[in-house]
Enzyme design. Sequence first.
Site, mmCIF file in Angstrom:
data_model
loop_
_atom_site.group_PDB
_atom_site.id
_atom_site.type_symbol
_atom_site.label_atom_id
_atom_site.label_comp_id
_atom_site.label_asym_id
_atom_site.label_seq_id
_atom_site.Cartn_x
_atom_site.Cartn_y
_atom_site.Cartn_z
ATOM 1 N N SER A 169 46.013 63.651 65.445
ATOM 2 C CA SER A 169 45.125 63.369 66.572
ATOM 3 C C SER A 169 45.620 62.104 67.270
ATOM 4 C CB SER A 169 43.684 63.232 66.056
ATOM 5 O OG SER A 169 42.798 62.864 67.076
ATOM 6 N N HIS A 196 45.097 67.282 68.484
ATOM 7 C CA HIS A 196 43.923 67.113 69.338
ATOM 8 C C HIS A 196 44.376 66.480 70.654
ATOM 9 C CE1 HIS A 196 41.292 66.613 65.452
ATOM 10 N NE2 HIS A 196 41.771 67.839 65.598
ATOM 11 N N ASP A 292 38.962 65.913 60.484
ATOM 12 C CA ASP A 292 39.509 67.259 60.634
ATOM 13 C C ASP A 292 40.750 67.370 59.751
ATOM 14 O OD1 ASP A 292 39.909 69.835 61.542
ATOM 15 O OD2 ASP A 292 40.908 69.213 63.402
#
EC number: 3.1.1.61
Length: 348
Positions: A169, A196, A292
């Site tokens: 991310s 992400h 995540d």
Amino acid sequence: MTVVSPIRVLVVDDSAFARKVLRQVLSSAEGLEVVGVARDGLDALEKVAELSPDVLTLDLVMPGLDGLGVLRALASSAAAPRVVVVSSAGEESELAVAALQAGAVELVNKPTALATERLYELGGELVAKVRTAAGAVARAPPEPAPSPEATSAPVARAAAKSLVVVGTSTGGPQALTRLLSELPVDFPAPLALALHIPTGYTEAVARRLNAHCALEVFEAVDGLELRPGRVVLARSGQHLKLERHGPVTLARLDRQPLRTAHHPSVDVLFESAARSWGSDVVGLVLTGMGDDGVAGARAIREAGGTVLTESESSCVVYGMPRAVKEAGLATDSAPLEGMLALLRRHVR
């Protein structure tokens, strides 16, 4: 009682309307203080020296010194503010990805000039990303890698015995650039990546990674085959799932499950890899905010696979790797510069 200092923000944009809206949005958020605005890159550098902001929100397309020029000028300073790029997808997507590779921490998708009134809709996302950026650790951008040399003959490849899946991310474009540029052309396993990033940018990410990498990097399309020598990047806005049919593994794009906080989700990618490849999966969790990847890492470990995490020492944000490690799911950890050796140890 400890008094927490507000996060000091400098807004940089050549549009007076955008400066006004971004200032209003950020000033209304608890814990943020807009200490100034700048109309172009040179003005921004002067204001950085004068005001010492913690975070810069940075437009990229400006007259004179543009956003990339600002990032390059700030790169030599350890005390430089963290940068959140506020950019439009489409024509600016290549610039935005270049900015992330050059050290910007976060990216917020700005409406096009035809929809400037929608700037107010950025509020929650912009505030959250400014807060994330304020806690990020500055990392030197990777050295520009020489363009991979074209080979006169195709590399002979055996059928894959392992699959590598990667989740990241905040700080991910930098980390992926560094990692993939080190992988040799004969790396024996296919790779699937979940990053992400706002919708509209993954095609540009794939192109720029491909330019730095001896392997072929593709934005995922439904039905694309994963094979050694190929890196498949999940398309923003959709989950990447892997489907195996004997020796053939295919990429599948899907919006389900909708309940996930991120599309693509690292958990969804990892869980599908665990189902299709079992103990032959190597999951890699790199720099990023949040958790995540924890459920996906658990699925990989329960299937007998391996989970590697990036060490705090090289992370821009030590969130996702920390969550996996603290859950007791990491097989091993290493800083980014040691990750290739770790992969070689675990990939067949």
